[in-house]
Design an enzyme around this catalytic site. Structure first.
Site, PDB file in Angstrom:
ATOM      1  N   HIS A 184       0.685  -1.100  -0.017  1.00 22.98           N
ATOM      2  CA  HIS A 184       0.046  -0.109   0.013  1.00 22.98           C
ATOM      3  C   HIS A 184       0.983   1.300  -0.056  1.00 22.98           C
ATOM      4  O   HIS A 184       1.844   1.238   0.700  1.00 22.98           O
ATOM      5  CB  HIS A 184      -0.819  -0.113   1.241  1.00 22.98           C
ATOM      6  CG  HIS A 184      -1.738   1.263   1.439  1.00 22.98           C
ATOM      7  ND1 HIS A 184      -2.592   1.745   0.390  1.00 22.98           N
ATOM      8  CD2 HIS A 184      -1.331   2.478   2.394  1.00 22.98           C
ATOM      9  CE1 HIS A 184      -2.978   3.217   1.170  1.00 22.98           C
ATOM     10  NE2 HIS A 184      -2.180   3.287   2.155  1.00 22.98           N
ATOM     11  N   HIS A 199      -9.732  11.163   4.495  1.00 25.30           N
ATOM     12  CA  HIS A 199      -9.281  12.250   5.199  1.00 25.30           C
ATOM     13  C   HIS A 199     -10.549  13.226   5.405  1.00 25.30           C
ATOM     14  O   HIS A 199     -10.562  13.901   6.480  1.00 25.30           O
ATOM     15  CB  HIS A 199      -8.329  13.210   4.403  1.00 25.30           C
ATOM     16  CG  HIS A 199      -6.818  12.309   4.281  1.00 25.30           C
ATOM     17  ND1 HIS A 199      -6.741  11.656   3.309  1.00 25.30           N
ATOM     18  CD2 HIS A 199      -6.025  12.391   5.078  1.00 25.30           C
ATOM     19  CE1 HIS A 199      -5.448  11.176   3.508  1.00 25.30           C
ATOM     20  NE2 HIS A 199      -4.900  11.467   4.510  1.00 25.30           N
TER      21      HIS A 199
HETATM   22  N1  GLN Z   1      -2.017  -0.047   7.313  1.00 30.47           N
HETATM   23  C1  GLN Z   1      -2.074   1.339   7.627  1.00 30.47           C
HETATM   24  C2  GLN Z   1      -3.362   1.782   8.243  1.00 30.47           C
HETATM   25  O1  GLN Z   1      -4.179   1.419   7.513  1.00 30.47           O
HETATM   26  C3  GLN Z   1      -1.471   2.040   6.493  1.00 30.47           C
HETATM   27  C4  GLN Z   1      -1.315   3.645   6.965  1.00 30.47           C
HETATM   28  C5  GLN Z   1      -0.681   4.337   5.826  1.00 30.47           C
HETATM   29  O2  GLN Z   1      -0.678   4.038   4.574  1.00 30.47           O
HETATM   30  N2  GLN Z   1      -0.153   5.589   6.226  1.00 30.47           N
HETATM   31  O3  GLN Z   1      -3.429   2.596   8.766  1.00 30.47           O
HETATM   32 ZN    ZN Z   2      -1.991   5.028   3.264  1.00 29.09          ZN
END
Ligand code: GLN
Ligand code: ZN
Length: 767
Positions: free
Chosen positions: A654, A707
């Site tokens: 991610h 957000h």
């Molecule tokens: N796995 C983390 C979350 O879901 C990823 C956070 C991020 O990408 N900043 O909080």
């Molecule tokens: Zn993220």
């Protein structure tokens, strides 16, 4: 005599006084007078702390952000706040954070966003630091109008305190470079208008009796095309008629091909980061005309290790002999990027503490260098001996060097970075194992960090909850998260990360080689601070970290559970990292340690493992010419961590940013089976990356912005996915939010995910 000065001091306060004062003011708990008094007190305290320097920065203090201060000083307010009632400070906070105070009414006018009085200014990273600035908004019609009262007031304050003040400004060329022109106009067209105002400003400073002004032009360490180089010449030829002396400050890297440009600008002095590239610094010393002051940044303003004062003096003594009074010394950059005072770290291991220097200790190092050069080393013999002893202890410490780690690393050949089979072979094996529908749905990992979770963690840390009680509380949260996800009908579940305070700190706390400060706060933006872990030694994993949590979560459901880890590059980029070996090696150590966690999760029956690389992009060097080197070792580290698994085990990664175009080939080279990426907050900028690049593996372009408290509609999500499907084959697509949900509330998460799942059903029916 060598002149000592500083480029900037952290303004948040050793006890984060500014943060608390700002937040109380925004909440309406304290009046403006209290906020302004706190700010003045901090300035006074920080000037006192800089006593003994020949020149002290003034104007580096900011209530929110130094770039936003510059925009206000230049009268460059976004159009949308102009019509507002209230005064400059109200408008300042409106641009910074969308409203002057929390009580300010929402306004659903088309030009105003949902989360505040007005749309806040865009925030982005300050060069390659973790500090975020408010992006200056520029259009072809932008006019500038000097409003220097803030700076002049602080100057008067400093003078009242007997401070030898050197006002600090962001230079006109960097200001334009940092800004954005959304109307597509050419930013440099604004330079003549801008220079008029800078000229006026320098005139006002001269009228106040100012001798030196520090003008920061950090873009001098980046690649500049002919137009921007020309802009430098134009700007400083015009400003040279002012009556103040200009110290042009570059930092965050070496000047390299901009050396000739910088050396020949008509200014009285030049500051460079002399630690970035010793040979480059030496060439510059040779180039700089004798009448100019040369300020060498020799104390690392970005990291927290003690300087090697003996080695610095070996280098500096002949230079000082040659340059005499035109040599100045300073930290490499503003000390904004390091914590204030090591003295606050009473709980830090004393051995590790003896290797560190925070802002105040760095200024002490600077004073020592100055005395050694001006009076001879004998004048500070004891301090130099102490410094040498601390460095020798760090160099020899068994806590830093772990032979087992080094041996394991020597055996970690590139073969370990390869999956057994290519994606085309793995994908059907994974499909057969996981039985996922088309457009599979999942989330990024975290669920809301509720007040109950935070309370439990606080009680646990304070010793008021036992291990068993804390475990039970977290397990209950995990079970709750699993029930919620099953009820929503998500396809791939997560455990929700309730037990994690922070995605880097959580892992760092359980790895050998990491230490943690208790007050080592560094401003990230506005009142937000981060406390980066301190990576001081060879990294290893003494015991499994996440396995029991994920195993428990998997035991609660028949749907596939995704194990959630933080990747080596993000661990590196969000820590204070040891400076006694290349970052690439430290990163590889992290990768090898975390590889063990991946393999343990797999052995525990976890079918999908996600490795978050949220900070992958921000490690990119400032110069493109240096990108490939970084990408090579960063990708190799990710692969070393991830790729030891069997073909059937699905690796996800991610990333939370959308500027993807320029690194998409590198991302593909990571060879994760699936990547999930921020997409909607940036207005689907991401999708452009796929126009010319056929991304080979699975991909989940985020379908809604996490957000915002807004709940996305099913239609909006379907539409986003259809747009994605125009560029990416539908059978590669996953459906997920932009990022983790930890800052949201369940009352927002539930309907949002319900709409997301319904959207996936709609897409499947239509397929
Ligand atoms: N796995 C983390 C979350 O879901 C990823 C956070 C991020 O990408 N900043 O909080
Ligand atoms: Zn993220």
């Amino acid at each position: 005599m060598v002149t000592l000065h500083n480029l900037g001091f952290p303004r948040i306060g050793a006890g984060r006084e500014l943060k608390w004062a700002l937040e109380r003011y925004w909440k309406g708990e304290q009046g403006r007078d209290v906020l302004l008094a706190t700010a003045a007190e901090l300035r006074a305290r920080h000037w006192t702390a800089q006593q003994g320097l020949d020149l002290v920065p003034v104007g580096d203090f900011s209530l929110y952000d130094q770039v936003l201060d510059m925009s206000f000083l230049l009268g460059n307010l976004p159009e949308r706040v102009r019509g507002y009632h209230g005064d400059t400070l109200d408008n300042y906070f409106r641009v910074a954070r969308g409203r002057s105070a929390d009580s300010e009414q929402h306004d659903h006018d088309a030009h105003h966003d949902c989360c505040g009085g007005v749309a806040a200014g865009e925030m982005t990273k300050w060069f390659n630091t973790n500090y975020h600035y408010i992006v200056p908004e520029l259009t072809a019609a932008t006019q500038f109008k000097l409003n220097a009262s803030r700076l002049l007031d602080q100057l008067a304050e400093a003078k009242g305190q007997g401070v030898r003040a050197k006002p600090v400004l962001i230079g006109p060329v960097s200001y334009l470079a940092l800004g954005k022109a959304h109307d597509g106009s050419v930013k440099l067209d604004l330079l003549p208008r801008l220079l008029t105002v800078y000229g006026e400003l320098l005139g006002q400073l001269a009228a106040q009796g100012v001798e030196w002004v520090q003008i920061d032009e950090p873009i001098l360490v980046t690649e500049l095309d002919a137009d921007w180089q020309h802009a430098f010449n134009t700007a400083y030829h015009q400003l040279k008629s002012s009556r103040v002396k200009i110290l042009l400050a570059s930092y965050f890297g070496a000047l390299l091909d901009n050396k000739y440009l910088a050396a020949n600008l008509p200014v009285a002095g030049l500051h460079i980061d002399a630690l970035a590239d010793r040979a480059d610094a030496e060439q510059l010393i040779g180039l700089l005309p004798a009448h100019k002051v040369l300020s060498l940044g020799v104390i690392d303003g970005r990291n927290i290790w003690k300087s090697d004062l003996g080695a610095l003096l070996d280098w500096l003594e002949p230079i000082a002999a040659r340059l005499g009074g035109s040599l100045w010394l300073a930290p490499t950059c503003s000390l904004l990027h390091v914590p204030v005072d090591l003295q606050s770290e009473t709980r830090l291991d004393p051995e590790i503490r003896s290797w560190l220097a925070f802002a105040l200790q760095k200024l002490e190092e600077l004073r020592l260098l100055g005395r050694a050069l001006n009076e001879g080393r004998a004048a500070v013999a004891q301090a130099l001996a102490d410094n040498a002893a601390a460095l020798a202890s760090r160099h020899a410490s068994p806590r830093v060097h772990d032979a087992a780690v080094q041996q394991a690393l020597a055996h970690a050949t590139p073969a370990l970075e390869q999956r057994h089979s290519a994606y085309a072979v793995r994908a059907p094996l994974q499909a057969a194992k996981l039985h996922l529908p088309a457009f599979p749905t999942t989330t990024i990992g975290s669920f809301p960090q509720t007040p109950e979770i935070r309370h439990a963690r606080k009680e646990y840390k304070a010793g008021r909850l036992s291990d068993a009680q804390y475990q039970a509380a977290m397990r209950a949260e995990i079970a709750h998260g699993v029930r919620e996800q099953e009820a929503l009908g998500l396809d791939v579940l997560v455990h929700g990360e309730a037990e994690r305070n922070d995605m880097v700190e959580y892992f760092g706390e359980q790895l050998a080689g990491y230490a943690f400060s208790s007050q080592g706060w560094v401003q990230s933006y506005g009142s937000r601070c981060v406390k980066p872990p301190i990576l001081y030694g060879d990294v290893s994993r003494p015991h499994p970290i996440t396995v029991e949590w994920i195993r428990y979560a998997q035991s609660l459901t028949r749907r596939p559970m995704k194990g959630m880890l933080t990747g080596p590059v993000t661990m590196l980029n969000w820590s204070f990292v040891r400076d006694d070996q290349p970052r690439a090696i430290t990163c590889r150590q992290l990768a090898l340690a975390l590889r063990g966690e991946v393999l343990d999760l797999e052995a525990a029956g976890v079918p999908i493992i996600q490795i978050d690389e949220a900070a992958f992009r921000e490690g990119l060097p400032l110069r493109r010419a240096h990108w490939q080197e970084y990408l090579d070792w960063a990708i190799a580290s990710f692969r070393l961590m991830a790729n030891g698994v069997r073909d059937e085990t699905q690796i996800h990664s991610h990333m939370c940013y959308s500027e993807f175009n320029d690194i998409i080939a590198a991302i593909a080279a990571m060879d994760a089976d699936v990547i999930t990426i921020e997409n909607s907050r940036s207005g689907q900028e991401l999708l452009g990356a796929f126009e010319h690049f056929a991304y080979p593996n699975g991909i989940g372009p985020g379908v809604y912005d996490i957000h915002s408290p807004n709940v996305p509609t099913q239609e909006a999500i379907v539409q986003r996915m259809r747009q994605a499907a125009r560029r990416i084959p539908a059978n590669q697509l996953w459906v997920n939010p932009d990022c983790g949900l930890k800052t949201r509330q369940w009352s927002e998460v539930r309907p949002s995910l319900a709409h997301m799942v319904a959207a996936a059903h709609e897409l499947r029916r239509a397929a």
